[in-house]
Design an enzyme around this catalytic site. Structure first.
Site, short mmCIF file in Angstrom:
data_model
loop_
_atom_site.label_atom_id
_atom_site.label_comp_id
_atom_site.label_asym_id
_atom_site.label_seq_id
_atom_site.Cartn_x
_atom_site.Cartn_y
_atom_site.Cartn_z
CG ASP A 223 -1.96 -1.07 1.18
OD1 ASP A 223 -2.23 -1.60 0.09
OD2 ASP A 223 -2.50 -1.41 2.25
NE ARG A 224 -0.88 7.49 -1.98
CZ ARG A 224 -0.47 8.29 -2.97
NH1 ARG A 224 0.70 8.91 -2.86
NH2 ARG A 224 -1.20 8.47 -4.03
#
EC number: 5.4.99.-
Length: 390
Positions: A223-224
């Protein structure tokens, strides 16, 4: 031997392709191939594609030799002074003029092969749909729109943001690259137009796998806001080798997280299926009808209201660790989706990844624990187990 745009225009006037009022700037995209004895000059004039063969010794029999890359669509124009001769005398030399019949192709293909091959076709499609491309002074938003070399294509791309952080390389050989992804950096573009840097774009020059997409080299993702170990495939064979390990769950992942709250059990296995949340399709939730998801955790350290925990997922569902910990009422600290924005970042870190390299060697790669974690648990920072030598 040289030829100037002004001379090309004079030849075009001789063939009645231009008149005395036609300015030199009307010649578009001139492309000149020079040799000691002759010149081939291609150009666009009045939305038509032409080529002129110019030199001292030129005749019909020598065309293929003098112009080896002659287009199959090149039609010879008649001599404007004497149609019974192929070559036309001009300023002490000879010329032969050709009209090249344009070849149509999709706009996205034209841009990816002609304008800038370093930009993937899929990214060009996004730029087109976003309105950054004009054809003959009109914005075109359909990637399948057909163009040819006579069209005036204008490209005005958004300014790319520069990477705000380096991408530390933990390991690299001919098959793979292992990096420590910083929190806040996207693994790859999400499908829409992205002008910010991504791991995929940073490593694009290093890989031949999926190079025509916006996910070059990517075989798994973080995830970012998650930091840590990410393995990149440099070739298609390596990608298949790694993807098989993730699919068969022989790739072993270990994460570290700080939770908002302390789990009731010091260690446990969470076996709860996960499905998409219909009310917010971009998020997920524990769902009896979802896909199987298992996570093993253990508490490494704890205060009254936070815990440093080790997480080992055996499945790889989207947002799995975040959903599982939120379901226990101990969401990961800083989780803006499943918890609260109560930290400077999502406190989730991919600490270790154990995989078998294409060479057959089994390795454990480790990304150092971020300082924001050890600042919260300084007395336990040195107690976290080191990976065994492989």
């Amino acid at each position: 031997m040289k030829i100037s745009p002004r001379t090309i225009l004079k030849i075009a006037r001789l063939y009645q392709l231009a008149d005395d009022n036609t300015p030199v700037k009307a010649l578009r995209h001139p492309k000149v191939q020079t040799d000691e004895s002759h010149i081939v000059a291609e150009f666009i004039l009045n939305k038509q594609h032409f080529a002129v063969l110019y030199g001292s010794i030129i005749d019909e029999e020598s065309i293929d030799e003098l112009w080896p890359g002659r287009s199959a669509n090149a039609e010879m124009l008649p001599n404007p002074l004497d149609p019974s001769f192929t070559e036309t005398p001009f300023q002490g030399k000879f010329v032969i003029m050709f009209r090249i019949v344009p070849t149509k192709q999709r706009l996205d293909i034209h841009l990816s092969t002609t304008f800038d091959p370093s930009i993937s076709r899929s990214l060009w499609q996004k730029y087109i749909k976003a309105g950054y491309i004009s054809v003959n002074q009109r914005v075109v938003t359909a990637p399948k729109f057909e163009v040819d070399e006579t069209d005036e294509i204008a490209v005005k791309l958004p300014e790319q943001e520069q990477a705000s952080a380096e991408l530390p390389v933990l390991y690299e050989d001919d098959d793979v690259m292992v990096v420590n992804k910083p929190s806040g950096l996207l693994t790859h573009a999400k499908g829409g137009l992205s002008t910010e840097p991504t791991v995929a774009e940073i490593i694009r020059p290093k890989t031949s796998f999926a190079s025509d997409t916006d996910r070059p080299g990517i075989v798994h993702r973080l995830d970012r806001d998650t930091s840590g170990v990410l393995v990149i495939a440099k070739t298609a064979d390596t990608a298949a080798h790694l993807q098989r390990q993730f699919a068969q769950r022989t790739a072993k992942k270990t994460y570290l997280a700080v939770t908002d709250g302390v789990p009731k059990l010091a260690a446990a296995k969470i076996d709860l299926p996960i499905g998409r949340n219909p009310s917010t399709p971009s998020t997920f939730r524990v769902d009896p009808n979802g896909k199987p998801a298992q996570t093993t955790y253990r508490v490494l350290a704890a205060t009254d209201d936070q815990a440093l925990i080790e997480l080992k997922p055996t499945t790889g569902r989207t947002h799995q660790l975040r959903v599982h910990m939120a379901h226990l009422n101990t969401p990961i600290l800083g989780d803006r989706v499943y918890g609260k924005p109560n930290a400077s970042r999502l406190m989730l870190h991919a600490h270790q990844l154990e995989i078998t390299l294409p060479s057959g060697e089994r390795r454990i790669f480790e990304a150092a624990i971020p300082s924001v974690f050890t600042e919260l648990f300084p007395e336990y920072a040195n107690n976290i187990e080191e990976p065994s030598d492989q």
